[in-house]
Design an enzyme around this catalytic site. Structure first.
Site: not given
Ligand SMILES: NC(=O)c1ccc[n+]([C@@H]2O[C@H](COP(=O)([O-])OP(=O)(O)OC[C@H]3O[C@@H](n4cnc5c(N)ncnc54)[C@H](OP(=O)(O)O)[C@@H]3O)[C@@H](O)[C@H]2O)c1
Length: 256
Positions: A151, A164
């Site tokens: 991130s 985080y």
């Molecule tokens: N959205 C943003 O603005 C942003 C910015 C920078 C970085 N990121 C990073 O991008 C990545 C993906 O996030 P996203 O934004 O796409 O959010 P998201 O839609 O909430 O996706 C997060 C994913 O992680 C999975 N997950 C959470 N806990 C888990 C566990 N214990 N075991 C296995 N899977 C797990 C969730 O699936 P289940 O709940 O089905 O397990 C979900 O598929 C993350 O690492 C986040 O930190 C996001």
């Protein structure tokens, strides 16, 4: 002679994408399948994964896994090896962002972020490593990939998201160390650092804190999950002799 660089194919490769049940992971899985990979969809919400696997046809396998649980991750890779016999690409994307001021934060939320964002990445990488090294020795690509989703918070800490940020700084340090260890074995490691992206990530924040943030968040420019997934697809389709170590990707109007 053409000046165009031909992207590396994903046809005949197997990719494991964690956190594939929503957001960036789901978008990445869809793009990888379109690019010819067989995709293993890993997360906890098996109903979502099963639906996505159906949409992707016979080129996807849905596996329920909590990445924080090393035994469950071992079972994930046992299933992948028994189904397909190889792992070419690992996308460590699963993550949680439970932000808020430290004085209001329950310790178990901090522990969950460390368990998923850090231990999840370590568990998956450690267990996938021998398979990735093996895949890098063989056709069709003679290279393998690990992509770790960090991130902008992995580069700059801010008030309210100290833990985080700490987990994402850890992902950055791990990526750079392991990249150097694996370079000679042709396993590439890419750190992707997205800015604000429109996904479900913020929906898990404590509702009291979320309400306070809502007005500011509504104003924030954001990317789509597909736009971030595009940078992941770009990294893994570079020619075998090229390794993209780091991609910092923000919405155009995001300043920090
Ligand atoms: N959205 C943003 O603005 C942003 C910015 C920078 C970085 N990121 C990073 O991008 C990545 C993906 O996030 P996203 O934004 O796409 O959010 P998201 O839609 O909430 O996706 C997060 C994913 O992680 C999975 N997950 C959470 N806990 C888990 C566990 N214990 N075991 C296995 N899977 C797990 C969730 O699936 P289940 O709940 O089905 O397990 C979900 O598929 C993350 O690492 C986040 O930190 C996001």
């Amino acid at each position: 002679m053409t000046s165009h660089v031909k992207p590396l194919t994903l046809t005949g490769t197997v990719a494991v994408v964690t956190g594939a049940s929503s957001g960036i992971g789901e978008a990445t899985a869809r793009q990888f399948a379109e690019l010819g990979a067989t995709v293993v969809l890993a997360a906890r919400r098996i109903d979502r994964l099963t639906q996505l696997a159906k949409e992707l046809g016979n080129k996807a396998l849905a596996v329920e896994v909590d990445v924080a649980d090393a035994n469950a991750v071992q079972s994930l890779f046992d299933q992948v090896m028994s189904a397909y016999g190889r792992v070419d690409t690992l996308v460590n994307n699963a993550g949680v962002m439970l932000i808020g001021p430290a004085h209001m934060a329950p310790l178990d939320e901090w522990k969950q972020m460390v368990d998923v964002n850090v231990m999840g990445v370590l568990n998956c990488t450690k267990i996938a490593l021998p398979y990735l090294v093996e895949a890098a020795k063989s056709a069709p690509r003679n290279v393998a990939d690990i992509v770790n989703v960090s991130s902008v918070a992995g580069r700059k800490a801010q008030p309210g998201s100290a833990v985080y940020a700490a987990t994402k700084f850890a992902v950055g340090a791990f990526s750079d160390g392991i990249r150097q260890e694996l370079a000679s074995q042709h396993v590439r490691v890419t750190l992707v650092e997205p800015g604000f992206t429109d996904t479900e990530l913020a929906s898990h924040i404590n509702p009291v804190i979320l309400e306070k943030m809502q007005a500011a968040m509504a104003q924030m420019p954001r990317m789509t999950a597909h736009e971030v997934a595009d940078s992941i697809s770009f990294a893994v389709t570079r020619p075998a002799g090229v390794s993209i170590s780091e991609i910092l990707i923000r919405p155009t109007e995001q300043e920090r």
